[in-house]
Enzyme design. Structure first.
Site, PDB file in Angstrom:
ATOM      1  N   GLY A 277       0.829  -1.196   0.000  1.00  0.00           N
ATOM      2  CA  GLY A 277       0.000   0.000   0.000  1.00  0.00           C
ATOM      3  C   GLY A 277       0.866   1.248   0.000  1.00  0.00           C
ATOM      4  O   GLY A 277       2.047   1.213   0.358  1.00  0.00           O
TER       5      GLY A 277
ATOM      6  N   GLY B 122       0.456   5.743   0.504  1.00  0.00           N
ATOM      7  CA  GLY B 122      -0.350   6.928   0.718  1.00  0.00           C
ATOM      8  C   GLY B 122       0.462   8.181   0.507  1.00  0.00           C
ATOM      9  O   GLY B 122       1.590   8.148  -0.001  1.00  0.00           O
ATOM     10  N   SER B 123      -0.108   9.309   0.917  1.00  0.00           N
ATOM     11  CA  SER B 123       0.553  10.589   0.684  1.00  0.00           C
ATOM     12  C   SER B 123       1.859  10.705   1.451  1.00  0.00           C
ATOM     13  O   SER B 123       2.830  11.267   0.957  1.00  0.00           O
ATOM     14  CB  SER B 123      -0.387  11.732   1.093  1.00  0.00           C
ATOM     15  OG  SER B 123      -1.585  11.676   0.357  1.00  0.00           O
ATOM     16  N   PHE B 124       1.897  10.153   2.654  1.00  0.00           N
ATOM     17  CA  PHE B 124       3.042  10.371   3.516  1.00  0.00           C
ATOM     18  C   PHE B 124       3.866   9.118   3.764  1.00  0.00           C
ATOM     19  O   PHE B 124       4.845   9.157   4.499  1.00  0.00           O
ATOM     20  CB  PHE B 124       2.586  10.935   4.867  1.00  0.00           C
ATOM     21  CG  PHE B 124       1.878  12.244   4.765  1.00  0.00           C
ATOM     22  CD1 PHE B 124       0.680  12.458   5.429  1.00  0.00           C
ATOM     23  CD2 PHE B 124       2.389  13.258   3.983  1.00  0.00           C
ATOM     24  CE1 PHE B 124       0.017  13.668   5.323  1.00  0.00           C
ATOM     25  CE2 PHE B 124       1.742  14.470   3.877  1.00  0.00           C
ATOM     26  CZ  PHE B 124       0.539  14.677   4.543  1.00  0.00           C
ATOM     27  N   GLY B 125       3.481   8.002   3.207  1.00  0.00           N
ATOM     28  CA  GLY B 125       4.253   6.797   3.467  1.00  0.00           C
ATOM     29  C   GLY B 125       3.868   5.637   2.586  1.00  0.00           C
ATOM     30  O   GLY B 125       2.794   5.625   1.985  1.00  0.00           O
TER      31      GLY B 125
ATOM     32  N   VAL C  30       3.718   1.277   2.597  1.00  0.00           N
ATOM     33  CA  VAL C  30       3.608   0.173   3.548  1.00  0.00           C
ATOM     34  C   VAL C  30       4.116  -1.101   2.887  1.00  0.00           C
ATOM     35  O   VAL C  30       3.729  -1.428   1.754  1.00  0.00           O
ATOM     36  CB  VAL C  30       2.145  -0.021   4.007  1.00  0.00           C
ATOM     37  CG1 VAL C  30       2.070  -1.118   5.058  1.00  0.00           C
ATOM     38  CG2 VAL C  30       1.603   1.279   4.575  1.00  0.00           C
TER      39      VAL C  30
ATOM     40  N   LYS D 110       5.327   0.694   7.840  1.00  0.00           N
ATOM     41  CA  LYS D 110       4.970   1.950   7.190  1.00  0.00           C
ATOM     42  C   LYS D 110       6.177   2.878   7.208  1.00  0.00           C
ATOM     43  O   LYS D 110       6.605   3.346   8.257  1.00  0.00           O
ATOM     44  CB  LYS D 110       3.781   2.610   7.902  1.00  0.00           C
ATOM     45  CG  LYS D 110       3.327   3.904   7.235  1.00  0.00           C
ATOM     46  CD  LYS D 110       2.077   4.468   7.905  1.00  0.00           C
ATOM     47  CE  LYS D 110       1.608   5.729   7.203  1.00  0.00           C
ATOM     48  NZ  LYS D 110       0.382   6.282   7.829  1.00  0.00           N
TER      49      LYS D 110
ATOM     50  N   ASP E 230     -10.030  10.847   8.742  1.00  0.00           N
ATOM     51  CA  ASP E 230      -9.820  10.288   7.400  1.00  0.00           C
ATOM     52  C   ASP E 230     -10.389   8.879   7.291  1.00  0.00           C
ATOM     53  O   ASP E 230      -9.720   7.958   6.816  1.00  0.00           O
ATOM     54  CB  ASP E 230      -8.333  10.289   7.050  1.00  0.00           C
ATOM     55  CG  ASP E 230      -8.088  10.194   5.540  1.00  0.00           C
ATOM     56  OD1 ASP E 230      -9.053  10.423   4.790  1.00  0.00           O
ATOM     57  OD2 ASP E 230      -6.962   9.890   5.126  1.00  0.00           O
TER      58      ASP E 230
END
Length: 1016
Positions: free
Chosen positions: A719, A721-724, A726, A741, A850
């Site tokens: 996975g 996302g914007s900041f990390g 996984v 993460k 979120d």
């Protein structure tokens, strides 16, 4: 000498004392009988004292203003005023169960189901010798089931399902000879089924499903002559089904689904069990023939033989199954050498209640009978894929007016696709791939306005793609690959903004890719390889921001690669091979963060190939056949770039060289100064940074995490996302599987997000919140700062993956990724419970900010765990009077509360709105950002305007429910109503999250009862 008072005097004195207490009690409004029930009064107060949350104020009446026998939920006997029943179901009470409850020795009924009570059931439960009903379903009780429950000799009903109980089921239960109902499913019980349960001659209901029970089924269960329901599914049972069970003629429900049972099923099973309504033996290892007595199963509602090793024919005469709704033979070895294996379909036309028929993945031969047209109008699902069906598709298939899913792929069907199929206006999924179908694609397909998946690939279809498909405004996946189609791709297809997968490879299509492609906001896969298409890649391709798989190979495309494609940050696979592309090598491809494979071979690119990013992985990149490229990593074996990729004049070279030397010296000095300052600042930041969780867990080093994730390999990424990002990893120290993460430190706001998540997760503990194991803060091999969080690994991934499966490399998805109604409702309850905990029960209230399907993770049992607290906001008030927050207010489009868009203050009601949208998405299968929603018409409006009459059209077709009626309809309407109330536009109109959880649990209870009759 001491004088003794005469006995008569003592008796008079005692009488006076008693009368005094009687009159004193009367003066305070308490009856004289209260002298005998002080213990009960104290026990109830102790119970209340342990409750930490009572959102509905159910216990507000528990005070001295009225007698405790009049308290909410309390029932007393008329004679002695002792508590005989305590009923407080589905009130969302939180806290441990006080051991003083076991002092209510006159108690006959204890009903606390559907709350959030926890702790261990102590051995003192045996003091309730008068107990007849114990109802503790859907709580969080732990530990083993007390053995001295056997002291409750009058016990009739034992309901402990939906808890966290472990250990063996005690043999002592077999001594409770009055028991009629035992429900222990959905726990963590291990060991074997006690043979002593065979002593419970009064037992009518036994459910031990969804545990970890192993061993064989004891033959002693055959002594339960009054049994009507036996549910042992989803365990680890082995061996044969004891023949003694087939002697229980009263059985209505018999479920052993999802075990490791073997052997054959007796041919007379439906004669031996004449009352049988539900038989589910799927997902085991049964062999032999389908029981011939199935033709006598006149009471059967659902029969599931799927996923076994059955052989031989499917009995041809099934017309007597007048109550049948669900029939599955899928994934077996059924079929005969002679063929004509589909005669059973003709007999099923007499089953007027039939909704689902599945015989996929067998060895059935023959043609589909024309009688298929006479099937029940209730039929919603017909799965016959992966067999040996030959001949044409019956034209009468257009009579199945309520059909929603049709799967005939991987057969040997011939002839045309009948145009009558266009009459099926409710059809949502059509699977006809991998057959020998010919002729044109019927334009009548455009009449199927509910269509979401149309798969016709790997046939001999010819002609053009019909423009009438523009009417299929909900089309999500269109696969027409590997046919003989000609002409240009209709512009109308690029007007279907709902499309996420468009696969047209392996045809004879011509023309360009129109600039309208940029309107496909949901496009994830575009495959037009191996055609005769030409022209340039339109710059609008860069507007397909969610594009992940782009295949343009083996065409006649030309021109340069538009710089706008650098916007495709989610691109994973890119194939531009065997075309006439030219111009400078697209160096921006090295900066795409998600790219996994690139094939640019056999084109006319020129210039320098990057020596970074994906290009360092030579096994994932192909650039052969481009004669004018150079540079790149040594593994690509390209020539060294000499003097740059373009020609320069000698005088210009000298001038540039001088300037370069001067500038280089200048920047070298600046760089040295910057490095010194940067290192000192980094040391300061390293000293200042402390994670709230680092004091409680052993930290891991970067080296350990690198080994655990195979060097943070892209194949380990689960996975991003914007900041990390996984990664899945295996800790070298103990072999534990974890999720790592890794923080993207270069992204603005990433450090604040990291700290927010650390602070939140360091202060919360709940079974439905993701569990953090430890953290890492250090430097990587490039001497750059590195920070990571290590979580418990969730083997079933995110809810997003299950609601909206990502296409595989060929543009397909896993059709087995389906969540049932029960699973979806359980997930909804888990999320609501977690949010309720965050808002009201943890030390400092937390707003998640979120909530969305990608932030809901599923463990091996499909229990939900809320994750990603990078935007979390604490409710604790600082001295300044403002709420503390570790990051600016953000969220995800579609799930963000409308008041946030106009500068409204962040509150718990914003989370409730997000939960409401998530709940609607969970049961409709539709994202709130789908193109069909625009302006003021969104997912909420879609559901609201369709209820109650349009429920069938709102529900996710993957649920395969057909026409929804009765308790199921009422339950699903109540669930969607909760979603609507939670997502109300005005914050003060939204339902409290605790109330939402309670309403969902009520629906759960109803569906669980239905589940005992037919699998939902």
């Amino acid at each position: 000498m001491i004088l003794k008072k005469p006995n008569c005097f003592l008796k008079i004195q005692a009488l006076v004392i008693i009368l005094y207490h009687v009159f004193a009690a009367a003066a305070t409004g308490i009856t004289a009988f209260s002298l005998t029930n002080v213990t009960d009064h104290q026990a109830l107060l102790a119970f209340k004292g342990q409750i930490t949350s009572d959102p509905s104020n159910a216990l507000s009446s528990w005070n001295d203003s009225i007698h405790f026998c009049a308290w909410t939920g309390v029932t007393c006997g008329k004679k002695h005023q002792r508590v005989t029943a305590l009923r407080l179901p589905s009130l969302r009470l939180v806290g441990p169960l006080s051991p003083h409850v076991w002092n209510l020795t006159f108690l006959r009924v204890l009903d606390l189901e559907g709350n959030h009570l926890n702790g261990v059931l102590s051995q003192e439960i045996g003091r309730l010798s008068r107990l007849k009903g114990l109802h503790l379903t859907n709580n969080s009780f732990q530990g083993e089931l007390p053995r001295n429950l056997s002291n409750c000799a009058d016990l009739l009903a034992l309901y402990l399902d939906g808890n966290n109980l472990t250990g063996r089921i005690p043999d002592e239960l077999g001594s409770l000879l009055k028991l009629t109902q035992v429900e222990l499913s959905s726990n963590g019980f291990t060991g074997e089924i006690p043979s002593a349960l065979g002593n419970l001659s009064a037992l009518t209901y036994l459910s031990l499903g969804i545990n970890h029970i192993q061993g064989s089924i004891p033959q002693q269960l055959g002594y339960l002559s009054n049994l009507t329901d036996l549910q042992l599914g989803a365990n680890n049972l082995t061996g044969h089904i004891p023949t003694s069970l087939y002697n229980i003629s009263s059985i209505v429900t018999f479920s052993v689904i999802e075990n490791n049972l073997i052997g054959s099923l007796p041919s007379d099973v439906f004669l031996a069990l004449p009352e049988l309504q539900l038989l589910t033996v799927g997902s085991n290892g049964f062999s032999g023939l389908v029981p011939s007595s199935i033709t006598n199963a006149s009471r059967a509602v659902a029969i599931d033989f799927g996923v076994n090793a059955l052989i031989g024919p499917i009995p041809a005469d099934l017309g007597g199954l007048e109550n049948l709704e669900w029939l599955s033979f899928e994934v077996n070895n059924l079929g005969t050498e002679e063929g004509d294996d589909f005669s059973f379909l003709t007999s099923l036309t007499n089953c007027t209640k039939l909704q689902v028929v599945s015989s996929s993945e067998n060895r059935l031969k023959g043609t589909l009978p024309d009688s298929l047209a006479n099937f029940s109008s209730n039929l919603t699902t017909l799965f016959l894929s992966s067999n040996f069906i030959s001949g044409p598709t019956p034209s009468g298939i257009g009579n199945l007016v309520n059909l929603q899913r049709l799967a005939l792929e991987e057969n040997m069907l011939t002839g045309n696709i009948p145009s009558s199929i266009g009459k099926l206006s409710k059809l949502q999924i059509v699977e006809l791939s991998e057959n020998n179908l010919s002729g044109g694609i019927p334009s009548s397909l455009g009449n199927m306005t509910s269509l979401s998946d149309l798969h016709l690939g790997n046939n001999w279809l010819e002609g053009t793609i019909p423009a009438s498909l523009r009417n299929c405004t909900q089309l999500n996946s269109l696969r027409l690959n590997d046919n003989l189609l000609v002409g240009v791709v209709p512009l109308e297809l690029f007007g279907l903004s709902s499309i996420s997968t468009l696969t047209l490879a392996g045809n004879h299509l011509t023309g360009p890719i129109p600039s309208l492609v940029g309107k496909l906001a949901n496009l994830e896969t575009l495959n037009v390889s191996e055609n005769n298409m030409s022209g340039e890649i339109p710059p609008a391709m860069g507007d397909c921001l969610v594009l992940e798989y782009l295949y343009l190979g083996a065409n006649q495309f030309s021109g340069t690669i538009p710089p706008s494609m650098s916007n495709l940050r989610g691109l994973k696979l890119l194939n531009l091979s065997r075309n006439n592309f030219s111009g400078q090598f697209p160096r921006f491809l090295a900066d795409l963060p998600s790219i996994e494979a690139i094939d640019l071979s056999f084109n006319k690119f020129e210039g320098e190939v990057p020596n970074k990013g994906i290009f360092r992985n030579h096994s994932a990149v192909s650039v052969v056949g481009n004669n004018d490229i150079c540079g790149g990593p040594p593994s690509l074996q390209l020539p060294i770039c000499k003097g740059g990729a373009t020609k320069r004049k000698t005088s210009s070279q000298r001038t540039v060289m001088v300037i370069t030397v001067v500038v280089s010296i200048f920047f070298l000095l600046v760089g040295i100064i910057a490095i010194v300052l940067y290192r000192s600042k980094r040391l300061e930041s390293r000293t200042a940074f402390t994670s709230p969780i680092e004091d409680h867990h052993p930290k891991l080093s970067y080296v350990e995490l690198s080994r655990a994730t195979n060097g943070f390999s892209p194949t380990n990424m689960i996975g991003e996302g914007s900041f990390g990002a996984v990664y899945k990893g295996v800790l070298p120290s103990n072999g534990q599987i974890v999720a790592v993460k890794v923080l993207k430190l270069k992204e603005h706001g990433a450090s604040k997000s990291f700290m927010a998540e650390c602070e939140a997760l360091g202060n919360i503990r709940h079974r439905n919140l993701v569990k953090i194991i430890t953290s890492c803060s250090g430097i990587d091999f490039q001497r750059e700062d590195f920070k990571a969080l290590i979580f418990e690994f969730m083997p079933n991934g995110s809810l997003e993956k299950w609601l909206h499966p990502v296409p595989n490399e060929m543009g397909g998805s896993d059709n087995n990724m389906r969540l049932s109604v029960i699973q979806r409702l359980g997930i909804a309850i888990d999320v609501a419970t977690a949010v309720d905990y965050l808002h009201h029960q943890c030390h400092s209230g937390i707003i998640h900010s979120d909530l969305k399907p990608s932030n809901v993770l599923l463990d091996s049992d499909f229990s939900a765990h809320v994750s990603d607290f990078g935007l979390a906001k604490f409710l604790a008030v600082k001295a300044s009077g403002t709420q503390s927050s570790s990051i600016g207010i953000r969220g995800t489009v579609g799930y963000v509360a409308p008041e946030y868009g106009v500068g409204g203050e962040v509150s718990t009601r914003g989370d409730i709105y997000s939960f409401g949208i998530l709940l609607l998405e969970l049961f409709t299968g539709k994202r709130p950002t789908e193109p069909m929603f625009s302006g003021e018409f969104g997912l909420r409006g879609f559901v609201e305007r369709s209820l109650p009459d349009g429920l069938d059209q709102v529900l996710d077709p993957l649920l395969c429910l057909g026409r929804v009626q009765g308790d199921l309809k009422r339950s699903l309407l109540s669930v969607l109503k909760v979603g609507l109330m939670c997502s109300a536009a005005q914050p003060n109109e939204r339902m409290d999250i605790g109330e939402a959880a309670a309403e969902l649990e009520k629906a759960w209870d109803v569906l669980q009862v239905r589940r005992r009759r037919i699998r939902v």
